[in-house]
Design an enzyme around this catalytic site. Structure first.
Site, PDB file in Angstrom:
ATOM      1  N   ASN A 139       0.845  -1.191   0.000  1.00  0.00           N
ATOM      2  CA  ASN A 139       0.000   0.000   0.000  1.00  0.00           C
ATOM      3  C   ASN A 139       0.881   1.243   0.000  1.00  0.00           C
ATOM      4  O   ASN A 139       2.105   1.153  -0.047  1.00  0.00           O
ATOM      5  CB  ASN A 139      -0.957  -0.017   1.196  1.00  0.00           C
ATOM      6  CG  ASN A 139      -0.220  -0.196   2.505  1.00  0.00           C
ATOM      7  OD1 ASN A 139       0.567   0.649   2.915  1.00  0.00           O
ATOM      8  ND2 ASN A 139      -0.451  -1.334   3.172  1.00  0.00           N
ATOM      9  N   ASP A 198      -6.125 -10.160  12.079  1.00  0.00           N
ATOM     10  CA  ASP A 198      -6.404  -8.802  12.565  1.00  0.00           C
ATOM     11  C   ASP A 198      -5.557  -8.595  13.815  1.00  0.00           C
ATOM     12  O   ASP A 198      -5.931  -9.008  14.915  1.00  0.00           O
ATOM     13  CB  ASP A 198      -7.894  -8.649  12.871  1.00  0.00           C
ATOM     14  CG  ASP A 198      -8.280  -7.211  13.182  1.00  0.00           C
ATOM     15  OD1 ASP A 198      -7.437  -6.479  13.723  1.00  0.00           O
ATOM     16  OD2 ASP A 198      -9.420  -6.827  12.875  1.00  0.00           O
TER      17      ASP A 198
END
Length: 426
Positions: free
Chosen positions: A224, A328
């Site tokens: 990203n 997560d």
């Protein structure tokens, strides 16, 4: 929702730093100190001794600072012929400064500071200044370790003078040992620390920062736009407030700040999860808070190819990539701490929703889902590839949402002040 006014927005709130440069060969590094202090938001003035002028001229400092460089007694033309406007600079500049740093500081300078000798404008300003004084020594290793010099240092420290460095290494004279001017990062970091309330002193803060990379094959990966700038600003803000900081970081486009307790470099989301599991639950000293500023990939390729995937001969050919979810990390940390509420958890979230009630509602939902104590939310367009950001601080109840905007350094200061409030006295 309330807005936090950032002190940095006010020009007067810029820290005023007076830099004294003495005649060590390391004086050639002083212009870089000026530049870095200006990047840090400081207003800088420079005093150069006669010996230092033989190494770096005042014209360079004047060009960098936009202010005349003080060097000799009674050479100021401030006020012209009007005696009521004439400025006694070694007094007025000492009054002006929030911090006085001498870098480099020679053995001669240290000896005269100890004795209160004021035969140069710099030494006279040192006597007149009422602000914190920092010195960054630079000299031959034998001069540094000599009995008279060490006695001077002991007395100056007892009087409250702050030392940064020297570091060890190759010296200009050819010797190896202690005497090198401290790194510019260390000098700027010390100036940043001086005058900042030590509200996180004794607390061990873990900061996760930067992007992760999920490999497709040996030469390709999913990632990203995160640069790591916000995470680095968080580290600087925590260090300036006295925290012990461990960094767990992916590939960064900016250097890590100076003074870390430990730095662990990782690549993938699973690497980061493993590193944080080790650091957060098995560190000494124990961890007070985790700041999850990393941009962790939500998905990874289900299969990593062992060789580079070759494109086909047909320009219209397509290629499918099967992805599976990454752990997560933040939610896992929250579940593991259970009802203990320790360490405190600060999460970051990036969205593309326009500013407004829907965006804030999404940040509130994410805070609840992650189980964190504070969530810092922003929009990608406001943060990526920028030195500024617009952020929403969503705390333990849905009604406690605040919007802050400014440089990432300023916003990080607000976040760390909020963390200090949440942690309370150590």
């Amino acid at each position: 929702m309330t807005s936090i006014p950032l002190k940095e927005i006010s020009p007067r709130s810029r820290r005023r730093v007076l830099l004294g440069v003495t005649g060590s060969i390391a004086a050639y590094k002083a212009p870089e100190i000026v530049r870095r202090l200006q990047d840090d938001g400081c207003e800088v003035r420079v005093i150069v001794t006669h010996a230092a002028r033989q190494i770096v001229g005042p014209a360079l400092f004047e060009a960098l600072t936009g202010t005349r460089c003080m060097g000799e007694f009674w050479d100021s033309d401030v006020g012209g012929s009007d005696p009521e406007k004439v400025e006694i600079e070694h007094i007025s500049w000492g009054d002006w400064a929030d911090c006085l740093i001498i870098a480099p500081a020679t053995a001669d300078c240290l000896a005269k500071m100890r004795l209160g000798i004021a035969d140069t404008p710099l030494l006279a300003t040192v006597l007149a200044a009422r602000c914190p004084i920092i010195v960054a020594p630079a000299m031959n290793c034998h001069m540094w370790g000599s009995v008279p010099n060490q006695e001077h240092i002991t007395v100056l420290r007892d009087r409250g003078v702050i030392f940064v460095g020297p570091s060890e290494g190759s010296l200009a004279c050819g010797w190896e040992g202690a005497g090198r001017l401290a790194e510019v990062d260390a000098i700027v970091g010390k100036i940043r620390e001086v005058g900042t309330p030590q509200t996180l002193a004794g607390h061990h803060i873990v900061v996760a920062l930067g992007p992760t990379r999920e490999r497709i094959d040996p030469v390709r990966y999913i990632s990203n736009r995160s640069s790591g700038k916000m995470g680095c600003a968080i580290i600087e803000a925590a260090r300036a407030r006295g925290a012990i900081v461990t960094a767990v970081h992916g590939p960064l486009s900016v250097p890590l700040p100076y003074g870390l307790h430990r730095a662990i470099e990782i690549e993938s989301a699973r690497d980061m999860a493993d590193a944080l599991d080790m650091v957060v639950w098995h560190s000494s000293p124990s961890v007070s808070a985790v700041v999850m500023a990393a941009a962790v990939a939500d998905y990874r390729p289900a299969v990593m190819l062992s060789e580079k995937h070759k494109r086909g001969g047909d320009d219209g050919e397509t290629c499918s990539l099967v992805l599976e979810q990454n752990p997560d990390i933040l939610a896992s940390l929250s579940r593991r701490r259970g009802g203990a509420r320790s360490p405190l958890l600060i999460g970051f979230a990036v969205e593309t929703i326009p500013h407004g009630a829907e965006l804030i509602s999404e940040f509130q939902r994410k805070r609840r889902a992650k189980g964190v104590d504070l969530l810092v939310g922003n929009r990608g367009d406001d943060a990526f590839d920028r030195d500024t950001t617009v952020a929403y601080l969503v705390a333990g109840t849905d009604t406690q949402s605040r919007r802050v905007e400014g440089t990432k350094r300023a916003v990080s200061g607000v976040i760390m002040e909020r963390l200090a409030e949440m942690l309370g006295p150590n």
